[in-house]
Structures are given as C-alpha cells and as structure tokens.
Design a protein around this motif. Structure first.
Motif, PDB file in Angstrom:
ATOM      1  N   TRP A  43       0.856  -1.179   0.000  1.00 57.85           N
ATOM      2  CA  TRP A  43       0.000   0.000   0.000  1.00 57.85           C
ATOM      3  C   TRP A  43       0.893   1.230   0.000  1.00 57.85           C
ATOM      4  CZ3 TRP A  43      -4.926  -1.508  -0.489  1.00 57.85           C
ATOM      5  CH2 TRP A  43      -5.246  -2.804  -0.071  1.00 57.85           C
ATOM      6  N   GLN A  45       0.554   5.109   0.541  1.00 61.76           N
ATOM      7  CA  GLN A  45      -0.371   6.131   1.030  1.00 61.76           C
ATOM      8  C   GLN A  45       0.255   7.506   0.840  1.00 61.76           C
ATOM      9  OE1 GLN A  45      -1.127   5.848   5.211  1.00 61.76           O
ATOM     10  NE2 GLN A  45      -2.445   7.635   5.248  1.00 61.76           N
ATOM     11  N   GLY A  47      -0.796  11.575   1.416  1.00 62.38           N
ATOM     12  CA  GLY A  47      -1.773  12.510   1.957  1.00 62.38           C
ATOM     13  C   GLY A  47      -1.938  13.722   1.056  1.00 62.38           C
ATOM     14  N   ASP A  55      -6.539  11.180   1.652  1.00 62.93           N
ATOM     15  CA  ASP A  55      -5.446  10.312   1.247  1.00 62.93           C
ATOM     16  C   ASP A  55      -5.745   9.681  -0.101  1.00 62.93           C
ATOM     17  OD1 ASP A  55      -3.578  10.129   3.612  1.00 62.93           O
ATOM     18  OD2 ASP A  55      -5.447   9.555   4.586  1.00 62.93           O
ATOM     19  N   VAL A  57      -4.547   6.174  -1.842  1.00 60.86           N
ATOM     20  CA  VAL A  57      -3.892   4.916  -1.497  1.00 60.86           C
ATOM     21  C   VAL A  57      -3.834   4.065  -2.766  1.00 60.86           C
ATOM     22  CG1 VAL A  57      -3.967   2.848  -0.067  1.00 60.86           C
ATOM     23  CG2 VAL A  57      -4.758   5.025   0.882  1.00 60.86           C
ATOM     24  N   SER A  90       7.455   3.200  -4.033  1.00 64.18           N
ATOM     25  CA  SER A  90       7.014   4.448  -3.388  1.00 64.18           C
ATOM     26  C   SER A  90       7.117   5.611  -4.364  1.00 64.18           C
ATOM     27  CB  SER A  90       7.864   4.747  -2.153  1.00 64.18           C
ATOM     28  OG  SER A  90       7.647   3.799  -1.149  1.00 64.18           O
ATOM     29  N   SER A  97       0.942  10.776  -8.052  1.00 66.19           N
ATOM     30  CA  SER A  97       0.264  11.798  -7.249  1.00 66.19           C
ATOM     31  C   SER A  97       0.748  13.201  -7.590  1.00 66.19           C
ATOM     32  CB  SER A  97       0.477  11.517  -5.763  1.00 66.19           C
ATOM     33  OG  SER A  97      -0.078  10.269  -5.433  1.00 66.19           O
ATOM     34  N   LYS A 117       4.052   7.015   1.925  1.00 67.69           N
ATOM     35  CA  LYS A 117       4.264   6.116   3.064  1.00 67.69           C
ATOM     36  C   LYS A 117       3.970   4.710   2.558  1.00 67.69           C
ATOM     37  CE  LYS A 117       2.374   4.992   7.625  1.00 67.69           C
ATOM     38  NZ  LYS A 117       1.318   5.310   8.589  1.00 67.69           N
ATOM     39  N   ALA A 125      -1.023   0.016   8.906  1.00 71.93           N
ATOM     40  CA  ALA A 125      -1.739   0.987   8.085  1.00 71.93           C
ATOM     41  C   ALA A 125      -1.892   2.337   8.778  1.00 71.93           C
ATOM     42  CB  ALA A 125      -3.104   0.440   7.678  1.00 71.93           C
ATOM     43  N   GLN A 148      -7.281   4.360  -4.853  1.00 72.20           N
ATOM     44  CA  GLN A 148      -8.351   4.611  -3.889  1.00 72.20           C
ATOM     45  C   GLN A 148      -8.224   6.034  -3.369  1.00 72.20           C
ATOM     46  OE1 GLN A 148      -7.779   1.405  -1.106  1.00 72.20           O
ATOM     47  NE2 GLN A 148      -8.140  -0.119  -2.675  1.00 72.20           N
TER      48      GLN A 148
END
Length: 152
Positions: A43, A45, A47, A55, A57, A90, A97, A117, A125, A148
């Motif tokens: 995952w 993540q 922000g 967020d 994800v 990552s 993003s 992250k 999580a 997501q």
C-alpha cells in the motif's frame, strides 16, 4: 463523493505507467468500497492537503509490485521487496500523485501532497478502514493496481 475526484489520478497513472514501463493500462469498474488492508499487499499512502483533503492509497499485490519494479528497472528481475524495491514502488506512487496534483492545479484545485508512506502489513496501516472511491487499473502481464481516493 464525486467521480471527478479520481479522474486526475487515473489520467496521471496512465501517463506515468506508459512512460515508465511502456504499458498501457486498461480501466476497471469505478466504485465505492471499504478499504481493507490485506496481507501480501503493498500500500502506498499519500496525503493531500489544500482544497482536497484526505489520502490517495495505491494498492497492489506484492507479486504485482515486484513485476512493476522489474519493469521500472528495465527488465532486471526483482524477486524481493528490499529497500531498493520499496523505494522504487514508493516513487511510482509519488510520481502519479505529483502529476495528478499538477492536473488538479490546472483545473483550479490547489492540492499539496505528502511524501509517500509504504505500508506492507494491515497492522501498520495507521488509519481505520473507511469508504473510498476506487478504480482498478489492469496492466497486461503485470497485474492490477488499485487507486483509492479517501477524502475527508
């Protein structure tokens, strides 16, 4: 939750994946679902602050992550999620993003993103499962990447 919130991330993911690994992903079914962190998944993540808060994800099976990292490394076979692989996957989330935040800015929406992250276990999580606007991207011979969007 509005579908247009996910479109910049979908568009960005397509562009980044095409440029980075030369694969044109296809889009699955847009939906709203509970975000559940499951084992053997990676995952990423990221922000968001500004006019959109929450967020993003990116979820993918560990096998898919390894195939993506291998493709990012020019076909070099990657067999474990070591420090280099974690950094590469990552950065993929960061690139998608960052590109999406530029698309949003051009649409008049100011958004800042946090560094990615990486989450490799459900217990790490750090936030409770909630509803997310989600869409899967399918990549031939690689697998599926779920995008997501969790807005507050």
């Amino acid at each position: 939750m509005k579908a247009e919130y996910i479109n910049p991330f979908l568009e960005s993911a397509r562009i980044v994946l095409e440029q980075l690994i030369n694969v044109r992903p296809t889009t699955g079914q847009l939906g709203i679902k509970d975000v559940k962190f499951v084992e053997n998944y990676i995952w990423i993540q990221i922000g968001m602050t500004g006019q959109m808060k929450g967020d993003i994800v990116f979820g993918l099976h560990e096998d898919v992550a390894l195939k993506l990292v291998s493709a990012m490394m020019g076909g070099y076979s990657v067999t474990q999620m070591d420090e280099m692989s974690q950094s590469a996957i990552s950065e993929l989330g960061n690139m998608i993003s960052g590109n999406a935040s530029t698309i949003l800015f051009n649409q008049g929406v100011r958004v800042d993103i946090t560094p990615p992250k990486l989450i490799q276990s459900a217990t790490a999580a750090g936030f409770t499962p909630s509803k997310a606007l989600t869409i899967p991207l399918m990549m031939d011979q690689i697998g599926e990447l779920d995008i997501q969007v969790l807005l507050t």
